[in-house]
Scaffold this motif. Structure first.
Motif, mmCIF file in Angstrom:
data_model
loop_
_atom_site.group_PDB
_atom_site.id
_atom_site.type_symbol
_atom_site.label_atom_id
_atom_site.label_comp_id
_atom_site.label_asym_id
_atom_site.label_seq_id
_atom_site.Cartn_x
_atom_site.Cartn_y
_atom_site.Cartn_z
ATOM 1 N N ARG A 203 0.701 -1.197 -0.056
ATOM 2 C CA ARG A 203 -0.019 -0.053 -0.201
ATOM 3 C C ARG A 203 0.744 1.297 0.106
ATOM 4 O O ARG A 203 1.810 1.310 0.883
ATOM 5 C CB ARG A 203 -1.023 0.204 1.295
ATOM 6 C CG ARG A 203 -1.975 1.318 1.212
ATOM 7 C CD ARG A 203 -2.723 1.507 2.581
ATOM 8 N NE ARG A 203 -1.619 1.881 3.613
ATOM 9 C CZ ARG A 203 -1.966 2.339 4.753
ATOM 10 N NH1 ARG A 203 -3.349 1.654 5.285
ATOM 11 N NH2 ARG A 203 -0.930 2.752 5.539
ATOM 12 N N ASP A 204 0.781 1.956 -1.020
ATOM 13 C CA ASP A 204 1.703 3.170 -1.279
ATOM 14 C C ASP A 204 0.655 4.339 -1.082
ATOM 15 O O ASP A 204 -0.378 4.422 -1.438
ATOM 16 C CB ASP A 204 2.117 3.273 -2.465
ATOM 17 C CG ASP A 204 3.285 1.925 -2.718
ATOM 18 O OD1 ASP A 204 3.534 1.361 -1.819
ATOM 19 O OD2 ASP A 204 3.239 1.752 -4.092
ATOM 20 N N ILE A 205 1.439 5.594 -0.173
ATOM 21 C CA ILE A 205 0.468 6.617 -0.164
ATOM 22 C C ILE A 205 0.770 7.697 -1.290
ATOM 23 O O ILE A 205 2.089 8.037 -1.702
ATOM 24 C CB ILE A 205 0.890 7.473 1.380
ATOM 25 C CG1 ILE A 205 0.799 6.444 2.512
ATOM 26 C CG2 ILE A 205 0.424 8.650 1.482
ATOM 27 C CD1 ILE A 205 1.320 6.997 3.777
ATOM 28 N N LEU A 206 -0.446 8.104 -1.827
ATOM 29 C CA LEU A 206 -0.093 8.975 -3.063
ATOM 30 C C LEU A 206 -0.006 10.486 -2.490
ATOM 31 O O LEU A 206 -0.116 10.821 -1.369
ATOM 32 C CB LEU A 206 -1.196 8.990 -3.854
ATOM 33 C CG LEU A 206 -1.622 7.679 -4.502
ATOM 34 C CD1 LEU A 206 -2.912 7.695 -5.201
ATOM 35 C CD2 LEU A 206 -0.370 7.304 -5.526
ATOM 36 N N SER A 207 0.704 11.255 -3.218
ATOM 37 C CA SER A 207 0.886 12.621 -2.947
ATOM 38 C C SER A 207 -0.191 13.465 -2.902
ATOM 39 O O SER A 207 -1.460 13.114 -3.556
ATOM 40 C CB SER A 207 2.007 13.334 -3.973
ATOM 41 O OG SER A 207 1.347 13.247 -5.231
ATOM 42 N N LEU A 208 -0.160 14.667 -2.426
ATOM 43 C CA LEU A 208 -1.217 15.709 -1.969
ATOM 44 C C LEU A 208 -1.696 16.128 -3.547
ATOM 45 O O LEU A 208 -0.858 16.430 -4.425
ATOM 46 C CB LEU A 208 -0.986 16.749 -1.311
ATOM 47 C CG LEU A 208 -0.719 16.493 -0.131
ATOM 48 C CD1 LEU A 208 -0.250 17.805 1.106
ATOM 49 C CD2 LEU A 208 -1.997 15.973 0.718
ATOM 50 N N GLY A 209 -3.124 16.116 -4.131
ATOM 51 C CA GLY A 209 -3.475 16.544 -5.278
ATOM 52 C C GLY A 209 -3.918 15.350 -5.929
ATOM 53 O O GLY A 209 -4.526 15.739 -6.940
ATOM 54 N N ASN A 210 -3.250 14.243 -5.834
ATOM 55 C CA ASN A 210 -3.819 13.000 -6.429
ATOM 56 C C ASN A 210 -5.367 12.942 -6.097
ATOM 57 O O ASN A 210 -5.634 13.086 -5.003
ATOM 58 C CB ASN A 210 -3.074 12.013 -6.109
ATOM 59 C CG ASN A 210 -3.275 10.906 -6.891
ATOM 60 O OD1 ASN A 210 -4.431 10.060 -6.873
ATOM 61 N ND2 ASN A 210 -2.331 10.381 -7.804
ATOM 62 N N TYR A 212 -6.805 10.183 -5.346
ATOM 63 C CA TYR A 212 -7.114 9.283 -4.192
ATOM 64 C C TYR A 212 -5.939 9.262 -3.218
ATOM 65 O O TYR A 212 -4.746 9.724 -3.432
ATOM 66 C CB TYR A 212 -6.920 7.812 -4.939
ATOM 67 C CG TYR A 212 -8.049 7.663 -6.107
ATOM 68 C CD1 TYR A 212 -9.371 7.134 -5.689
ATOM 69 C CD2 TYR A 212 -7.917 7.711 -7.191
ATOM 70 C CE1 TYR A 212 -10.364 6.827 -6.565
ATOM 71 C CE2 TYR A 212 -8.671 7.713 -8.359
ATOM 72 C CZ TYR A 212 -10.220 7.239 -7.919
ATOM 73 O OH TYR A 212 -11.217 7.146 -8.745
ATOM 74 N N ARG A 213 -6.167 8.665 -2.313
ATOM 75 C CA ARG A 213 -5.104 8.695 -0.951
ATOM 76 C C ARG A 213 -3.823 7.511 -1.127
ATOM 77 O O ARG A 213 -2.972 7.808 -0.767
ATOM 78 C CB ARG A 213 -5.860 8.691 0.305
ATOM 79 C CG ARG A 213 -6.632 9.646 0.740
ATOM 80 C CD ARG A 213 -7.268 9.116 1.994
ATOM 81 N NE ARG A 213 -6.453 9.031 2.962
ATOM 82 C CZ ARG A 213 -6.665 8.691 4.221
ATOM 83 N NH1 ARG A 213 -7.954 7.983 4.324
ATOM 84 N NH2 ARG A 213 -5.808 8.256 5.267
#
Length: 254
Positions: A203-210, A212-213
Motif C-alpha cells: 500500500r503506497d501513499i499518494l502525494s497531495l493533489g492526487n 485518491y489517497r
C-alpha cells in the motif's frame, strides 16, 4: 513534468511508482527479489543486451524505457540507449534506479548518471544488485473497477490501475493493510468479470493533489477455473493495449 507508466513489456512487470521517493520505491521492489549481490558477482556484463527501465530521483518519474547495451567491465560502467526522447534532464539521474530484463531474469540496483557517449547514457552502479526470475505474467494498465468485500462485510469500489492473472493494483481512499484478505470482483470493460480472493501485498501513499489517497497492490488466490477466467481477461486487455501501441506508432510514422 509527469511521465506516464512505461508501456513496454518490462514496464508492465513493475508496480506503479505512485509519486514516491526513489528509496521507498526500491524498498517496494526488493520484496519481490530473491537475492542480492555485489556488482562483480551479478553477471550483468556477461548476459548481453536486454530491455531496461530507469527511474530518476524525480518523484513524478514513472520510468523511462531503455535498451541495455552492456558494460565496460574495467570501469564498471553500464551503457543504455533511450528508446524514447527523455526530457527530464541529466541532473535528476545523478541518483537513479535501473531495472534490466535479460536471460530469463531481472536485475536492478541504484546507479548514478555519468555522461553521454555516442548516443548512449553511461551509469555507474551504486550498492548491491538484486536479481529474480522473470515473472510469466506481465501487467497491463487498465481502466476498470474492482469491487471489494472485507471479512466484516463492509464493501467498497476502487479504480483499477493494472492487472495480470496473478495480481493487480488499484486506487482507493480506503486504508487497506498489508496481509488483509478480501473478496474481489474485477470488472474489465469490453472483456468481462472475474471474482476471486485477494491478499494485500503493498500500500503506497499518494502525494497531495492526487484524486485518491492510496495505490494498493494485491495478489490473487485463484482456483483453476478462476485462473482461466483471469487469463482470458488479461489476454483481452493485452491485445487491446498492444493495438494502441501499434496504432500510436503508425500515427507517428504517418
Amino acid at each position: 513534468m509527469i511521465t506516464t507508466h512505461v508501456d513496454t513489456d518490462l514496464g508492465m512487470l513493475l508496480p506503479f511508482r505512485a509519486e514516491i521517493d526513489l528509496a521507498s520505491y526500491l524498498e517496494i521492489l526488493i520484496a519481490g527479489f530473491q537475492t542480492s549481490m555485489a556488482f562483480s558477482d551479478s553477471q550483468i556484463c556477461t548476459e548481453g543486451r536486454g530491455s531496461a527501465v530507469i527511474y530518476s530521483a524525480d518523484r513524478n518519474d514513472s520510468g523511462h524505457p531503455y535498451l541495455f547495451e552492456g558494460c565496460d567491465t574495467a570501469h564498471q560502467i553500464l551503457y543504455f540507449t533511450p528508446l524514447r526522447r527523455n526530457l527530464l534532464g541529466d541532473e535528476v539521474y545523478r541518483q537513479a534506479l535501473f531495472v534490466i530484463e535479460h536471460s530469463g531474469h531481472i536485475s536492478m540496483g541504484l546507479s548514478s548518471y555519468q555522461n553521454r557517449h555516442h548516443g548512449q547514457d553511461c551509469f555507474l552502479p551504486r550498492g548491491p544488485i538484486y536479481q529474480r526470475k522473470t515473472r510469466r505474467d506481465r501487467r497491463v494498465l487498465i481502466d476498470g473497477l474492482i469491487f471489494l468485500r472485507r471479512r466484516d462485510g463492509r464493501s467498497t469500489i476502487a479504480r483499477l490501475h493494472d492487472f495480470s492473472p496473478s495480481g493487480a493494483s488499484f486506487y482507493t481512499d480506503e486504508a487497506f493493510v498489508f496481509g488483509e484478505t478480501l473478496l474481489a470482483e474485477f470488472e474489465i470493460p469490453d472483456c468481462g468479470v472475474c471474482e476471486t480472493v485477494v491478499t494485500v501485498v503493498r500500500r503506497d501513499i499518494l502525494s497531495l493533489g492526487n484524486p485518491y489517497r492510496f495505490v494498493v497492490g494485491v495478489k490473487m488466490q485463484l482456483t483453476s477455473a478462476q485462473r482461466k477466467k483471469a487469463e482470458q481477461l488479461y489476454l483481452c486487455k493485452k491485445a487491446e493495449s498492444m493495438k494502441r501501441i501499434v496504432d500510436s506508432a503508425r500515427s507517428s510514422i504517418g
